[in-house]
Design a protein around this motif. Structure first.
Motif, mmCIF file in Angstrom:
data_model
loop_
_atom_site.group_PDB
_atom_site.id
_atom_site.type_symbol
_atom_site.label_atom_id
_atom_site.label_comp_id
_atom_site.label_asym_id
_atom_site.label_seq_id
_atom_site.Cartn_x
_atom_site.Cartn_y
_atom_site.Cartn_z
ATOM 1 N N ARG A 81 0.803 -1.229 0.000
ATOM 2 C CA ARG A 81 0.000 0.000 0.000
ATOM 3 C C ARG A 81 0.832 1.274 0.000
ATOM 4 N N ASP A 82 2.010 1.227 0.613
ATOM 5 C CA ASP A 82 2.852 2.417 0.690
ATOM 6 C C ASP A 82 3.900 2.463 -0.415
ATOM 7 N N GLY A 83 3.804 1.528 -1.353
ATOM 8 C CA GLY A 83 4.790 1.463 -2.420
ATOM 9 C C GLY A 83 4.695 2.649 -3.374
ATOM 10 N N ALA A 84 5.810 2.908 -4.036
ATOM 11 C CA ALA A 84 5.862 4.004 -5.000
ATOM 12 C C ALA A 84 6.861 3.638 -6.090
ATOM 13 N N GLY A 85 6.787 4.355 -7.186
ATOM 14 C CA GLY A 85 7.728 4.108 -8.267
ATOM 15 C C GLY A 85 7.270 2.990 -9.184
ATOM 16 N N LEU A 86 8.148 2.592 -10.069
ATOM 17 C CA LEU A 86 7.823 1.623 -11.110
ATOM 18 C C LEU A 86 7.555 0.237 -10.535
ATOM 19 N N TRP A 87 6.445 -0.348 -10.955
ATOM 20 C CA TRP A 87 6.116 -1.729 -10.604
ATOM 21 C C TRP A 87 6.532 -2.598 -11.782
ATOM 22 N N VAL A 88 7.468 -3.509 -11.584
ATOM 23 C CA VAL A 88 7.952 -4.392 -12.646
ATOM 24 C C VAL A 88 7.364 -5.779 -12.424
ATOM 25 N N ASP A 89 6.568 -6.234 -13.390
ATOM 26 C CA ASP A 89 5.920 -7.544 -13.304
ATOM 27 C C ASP A 89 6.621 -8.494 -14.263
ATOM 28 N N VAL A 101 -2.939 -4.699 -11.039
ATOM 29 C CA VAL A 101 -2.298 -3.617 -10.278
ATOM 30 C C VAL A 101 -2.490 -2.281 -10.989
ATOM 31 N N ALA A 102 -2.291 -2.275 -12.308
ATOM 32 C CA ALA A 102 -2.422 -1.036 -13.075
ATOM 33 C C ALA A 102 -3.849 -0.505 -13.042
ATOM 34 N N ILE A 103 -4.830 -1.405 -13.079
ATOM 35 C CA ILE A 103 -6.228 -0.983 -13.040
ATOM 36 C C ILE A 103 -6.589 -0.378 -11.689
ATOM 37 N N LEU A 104 -6.048 -0.954 -10.621
ATOM 38 C CA LEU A 104 -6.436 -0.547 -9.268
ATOM 39 C C LEU A 104 -5.539 0.510 -8.651
ATOM 40 N N SER A 105 -4.542 0.986 -9.385
ATOM 41 C CA SER A 105 -3.639 1.994 -8.841
ATOM 42 C C SER A 105 -3.156 2.905 -9.960
ATOM 43 N N GLU A 106 -2.447 3.939 -9.564
ATOM 44 C CA GLU A 106 -1.849 4.853 -10.537
ATOM 45 C C GLU A 106 -0.367 4.564 -10.734
ATOM 46 N N ARG A 107 0.118 3.478 -10.156
ATOM 47 C CA ARG A 107 1.529 3.134 -10.280
ATOM 48 C C ARG A 107 1.912 2.888 -11.741
ATOM 49 N N PRO A 108 3.041 3.417 -12.213
ATOM 50 C CA PRO A 108 3.528 3.001 -13.526
ATOM 51 C C PRO A 108 3.905 1.535 -13.465
ATOM 52 N N VAL A 109 3.491 0.768 -14.473
ATOM 53 C CA VAL A 109 3.695 -0.685 -14.470
ATOM 54 C C VAL A 109 4.411 -1.100 -15.745
ATOM 55 N N THR A 146 18.113 -2.044 -17.570
ATOM 56 C CA THR A 146 18.067 -1.904 -16.117
ATOM 57 C C THR A 146 17.473 -0.557 -15.735
ATOM 58 N N ARG A 147 16.583 -0.579 -14.767
ATOM 59 C CA ARG A 147 15.985 0.642 -14.233
ATOM 60 C C ARG A 147 15.558 0.344 -12.796
ATOM 61 N N PRO A 148 15.498 1.356 -11.931
ATOM 62 C CA PRO A 148 15.119 1.090 -10.543
ATOM 63 C C PRO A 148 13.645 0.750 -10.428
ATOM 64 N N ALA A 149 13.365 -0.313 -9.696
ATOM 65 C CA ALA A 149 11.985 -0.753 -9.495
ATOM 66 C C ALA A 149 11.532 -0.440 -8.079
ATOM 67 N N GLY A 150 10.344 0.129 -7.958
ATOM 68 C CA GLY A 150 9.763 0.316 -6.640
ATOM 69 C C GLY A 150 9.240 -1.005 -6.102
ATOM 70 N N THR A 151 8.685 -1.812 -7.015
ATOM 71 C CA THR A 151 8.159 -3.120 -6.657
ATOM 72 C C THR A 151 8.485 -4.112 -7.763
ATOM 73 N N SER A 174 14.956 0.381 -1.368
ATOM 74 C CA SER A 174 13.535 0.500 -1.034
ATOM 75 C C SER A 174 12.643 -0.420 -1.866
ATOM 76 N N THR A 175 13.230 -1.217 -2.736
ATOM 77 C CA THR A 175 12.422 -2.097 -3.587
ATOM 78 C C THR A 175 11.651 -3.112 -2.754
ATOM 79 N N ARG A 176 10.390 -3.289 -3.113
ATOM 80 C CA ARG A 176 9.531 -4.286 -2.473
ATOM 81 C C ARG A 176 9.436 -5.497 -3.401
ATOM 82 N N TRP A 177 9.618 -6.691 -2.851
ATOM 83 C CA TRP A 177 9.521 -7.926 -3.604
ATOM 84 C C TRP A 177 8.224 -8.627 -3.213
ATOM 85 N N LEU A 178 7.390 -8.972 -4.189
ATOM 86 C CA LEU A 178 6.129 -9.648 -3.940
ATOM 87 C C LEU A 178 6.070 -10.869 -4.852
ATOM 88 N N LEU A 179 6.325 -12.046 -4.268
ATOM 89 C CA LEU A 179 6.543 -13.250 -5.064
ATOM 90 C C LEU A 179 5.651 -14.397 -4.591
#
Length: 228
Positions: A81-89, A101-109, A146-151, A174-179
């Motif tokens: 919920r507190d994540g920010a920045g690019l979400w890399v799937d 994730v893209a539908i439910l948030s404004e995070r760049p994906v 390569t680019r920095p990922a928020g998630t 600060s990268t969050r890993w969700l696996l």
């Protein structure tokens, strides 16, 4: 002897058992707008229609689409919920969890997928749903800039050690890993180098009583390569 329980986070939440419960959970926890609901419904319809043309999801899961795929993906957003920045799937396939994730948030994906027909589907959905914050990388992960990922998320991409090693260059402090790693999550985690293990804990899935999600935070150094 390895204590496999040391990463587990206790949980008393009920597993979502029906399509109605999955929808109610999304409504209660993520509070989608009317526009987001419409996009979720349209994505679900497009996913089922495209599944008749290419194998995106198991046919047996279609009757439980909202539990097995939509809510299963949405729970990752709830864990960040507190994540920010690019979400890399990674290995986005049909856009699970990336498009949800893209539908439910404004995070760049960024949806990373190497198969052309799946990328065509991902782009079609992004265009039809006007998801301008979604980009599709049609390439193997090794070839993605390569680019920095928020998630970083990966629902079904590769064995855990290879997944982390390949994607480590995208991580920052600060990268969050969700696996999501199913029923073998803790066993796979126990096989990682200790420096990697220390960044993770294990959450219970809301859509399968036996499945687990590896949740981590921080920069991971790739494995050292031998000299040529």
């Amino acid at each position: 002897m390895t204590n496999l329980g040391r990463w587990l986070v206790s949980s008393d939440h009920a597993v979502l058992a029906s399509e109605a419960e999955a929808r109610d959970w999304i409504a209660d926890v993520l509070s989608p707008t009317a526009e987001q609901w419409a996009r979720l419904e349209r994505f679900a319809a497009m996913l089922v229609a495209e599944n008749a043309r290419q194998n995106l999801i198991a046919a047996s899961t279609v009757p439980n689409l909202w539990v097995r795929h939509i809510a299963d993906s949405a729970q990752l957003l709830d864990l960040d919920r507190d994540g920010a920045g690019l979400w890399v799937d990674l290995g986005s396939g049909p856009g699970l969890p990336g498009l949800v994730v893209a539908i439910l948030s404004e995070r760049p994906v960024l949806l990373v997928e190497s198969r052309r027909r799946r990328c065509d589907f991902l782009r079609d959905v992004a265009v039809e749903l006007k998801l301008r914050h979604v980009a599709v990388a049609e390439a193997r992960l090794e070839a993605v800039e390569t680019r920095p990922a928020g998630t970083i998320s990966a629902r079904a991409f590769a064995p855990l050690d290879r997944l982390i090693d390949l994607s480590a260059r995208f991580s920052t402090e600060s990268t969050r890993w969700l696996l999501p790693k199913g029923r073998n999550a803790v066993k796979e985690l126990a096989l990682l180098p200790r420096a990697w293990q220390s960044l993770f804990h294990v959450e219970h899935s809301r859509t399968d009583a036996e499945s687990r999600i590896l949740v981590g935070q921080g920069r991971i150094a790739p494995k050292k390569r031998g000299k040529a």
